[in-house]
Design a protein around this motif. Sequence first.
Motif: not given
Length: 197
Positions: A55-65
């Motif tokens: 979940e943390g990976l997904i949130v961080d990936a989305f934030d990188s956009t």
Amino acid sequence: MRRGKPNDPDRRARILQATLEVIAADGVAGASYRGIATHAGVPLGSMTYYFPTLEGLIVDAFDSTRSHLGPRYDTPLRNARSPEDIVDALVDATIGATSPTLDDIRLYAEIRHYGIRHPDVAAVLQAVEDDALAMTHGHVSNSTALTINALLWGWWSHRLAHPDTPLDEAMVRRSFEALVAIHATDHPVHTKEQIHV
């Protein structure tokens, strides 16, 4: 032995990018540590080193956009010197050189849908929108900036729904010209709104 030290300084960025690519292709439901590790070309064990939870990976990936906005909006609009320049930048962001690919748009749609039920992702969505609005506020009124944001997403959604039918550039350009013209005739409101930002 370099305990706790990453072997590859670019590995974290590669994992984030791979996560976005996997989600664009298979949706959030199709994202797993193993699949992302394979896509990124990294050992499975390194996934939890950088990202203890999926979940943390997904949130961080989305934030990188959020970094996508700079070349798409900020730089072109910062160089705009006339209403025509503003329109050119917006047309490019819709269907031109700085526009998202269909994979990008698919990813953004996944982020929006996921954010409906996940507060951390909803916060990322709000930050992205706030960033986009801040980049246009120097050129148009607050209300016009909001309308431009909504129109851009509408055009992108249309592209995703009709991938084999390119948008007519003249039609897209007219829509943005109308908005910029409204701003030009509404300049006193722009000044008033900017005071309260």
